[in-house]
Design an enzyme around this catalytic site. Structure first.
Site, mmCIF file in Angstrom:
data_model
loop_
_atom_site.group_PDB
_atom_site.id
_atom_site.type_symbol
_atom_site.label_atom_id
_atom_site.label_comp_id
_atom_site.label_asym_id
_atom_site.label_seq_id
_atom_site.Cartn_x
_atom_site.Cartn_y
_atom_site.Cartn_z
ATOM 1 N N HIS A 197 1.351 -9.486 -8.665
ATOM 2 C CA HIS A 197 1.408 -8.012 -8.738
ATOM 3 C C HIS A 197 0.014 -7.407 -8.928
ATOM 4 C CE1 HIS A 197 5.613 -6.879 -8.643
ATOM 5 N NE2 HIS A 197 5.938 -7.783 -9.548
ATOM 6 N N CYS B 228 12.670 -9.138 -8.644
ATOM 7 C CA CYS B 228 11.567 -8.321 -9.136
ATOM 8 C C CYS B 228 12.083 -6.917 -9.416
ATOM 9 C CB CYS B 228 10.467 -8.273 -8.074
ATOM 10 S SG CYS B 228 9.075 -7.235 -8.540
ATOM 11 N N LEU B 229 11.646 -6.356 -10.532
ATOM 12 C CA LEU B 229 12.097 -5.008 -10.905
ATOM 13 C C LEU B 229 11.638 -3.967 -9.882
ATOM 14 C CD1 LEU B 229 11.358 -5.165 -14.745
ATOM 15 C CD2 LEU B 229 13.587 -5.390 -13.621
ATOM 16 N N GLN C 51 3.242 -1.919 -11.861
ATOM 17 C CA GLN C 51 4.646 -1.565 -11.679
ATOM 18 C C GLN C 51 5.022 -0.258 -12.384
ATOM 19 O OE1 GLN C 51 6.075 -5.788 -12.690
ATOM 20 N NE2 GLN C 51 7.631 -5.055 -11.268
ATOM 21 N N GLY D 104 9.262 -10.138 -17.090
ATOM 22 C CA GLY D 104 7.837 -9.850 -16.958
ATOM 23 C C GLY D 104 7.622 -8.498 -16.323
ATOM 24 N N HIS E 35 4.194 -15.009 -10.514
ATOM 25 C CA HIS E 35 4.826 -13.796 -9.967
ATOM 26 C C HIS E 35 4.100 -12.543 -10.466
ATOM 27 C CE1 HIS E 35 8.550 -11.352 -8.843
ATOM 28 N NE2 HIS E 35 7.842 -10.514 -9.583
ATOM 29 N N GLU E 36 3.832 -12.499 -11.762
ATOM 30 C CA GLU E 36 3.199 -11.293 -12.337
ATOM 31 C C GLU E 36 1.739 -11.154 -11.893
ATOM 32 O OE1 GLU E 36 5.103 -9.134 -13.514
ATOM 33 O OE2 GLU E 36 6.810 -10.482 -13.701
HETATM 34 NI NI NI Z 1 7.869 -8.457 -9.967
#
Ligand code: NI
Length: 170
Positions: free
Chosen positions: A139, A93-94, A51, A46, A135-136
């Site tokens: 963000h 998480c990226l 991000q 995701g 999670h997304e």
């Molecule tokens: Ni993330």
């Protein structure tokens, strides 16, 4: 399409509440294409627009397995409600490098959002699908998974990250 740089903690854009998507136009399509390419390249399951430095309520995800056909999901302006159940599972998480940790999430949620054309969506998500959406969507509200950890764990990560960044610029 282009692969964009993924912002890493503690970048301030990751802490902003993202603005509503209002224009479902070609620019949005281009942005979604870039987000998808960036996510698949990473690789991740995701990616939220903040991000890559775009503070919009927009996310892409693909939770299909390695041997399955990819299936891109695009959600704009998602709102979650009717959370049920609780499960503690490992997340990464990226934007939060070198850390995975168990995070508590609802196991079932109702999702109201719009697709890439602005069409309204209303569905129930559960298990892993529900976890990735939660999670997304975090963000989009300036929340990272480390915010769900104990303050001690979060402080340890902050310290580790500070050290990393100091070494990178030394
Ligand atoms: Ni993330």
């Amino acid at each position: 399409m282009a692969i964009r740089d993924i912002l890493k903690y503690p970048h301030p854009i990751l802490r902003r509440k993202a603005a509503q998507v209002t224009d479902f136009d070609d620019n949005l399509r281009k942005l979604v294409a870039d987000m998808a390419e960036t996510m698949y390249d990473a690789p991740g399951v995701g990616l939220a627009a903040p991000q890559i430095g775009v503070s919009l309520q927009l996310l892409v995800m693909d939770i299909t397995g390695k041997d399955e056909e990819p299936e891109l999901i695009v959600l704009a302006n998602p709102v979650l409600s009717e959370g049920e159940g609780a499960a503690l599972e490992e997340e990464g998480c990226l934007s939060v490098v070198d850390l995975t940790a168990r995070v508590q999430r609802f196991t079932k949620i109702r999702v109201q959002a719009q697709d890439i054309d602005g069409t309204s969506l209303d569905f129930i998500a559960d298990e892993w699908f529900a976890r990735v959406i939660q999670h997304e969507v975090d963000h989009l509200n300036g929340i990272l998974f480390i915010d769900h950890l104990s303050s001690l764990k979060r402080a340890m990560y902050k310290k580790k990250r500070k050290k990393q960044l100091a070494q990178a610029t030394a």
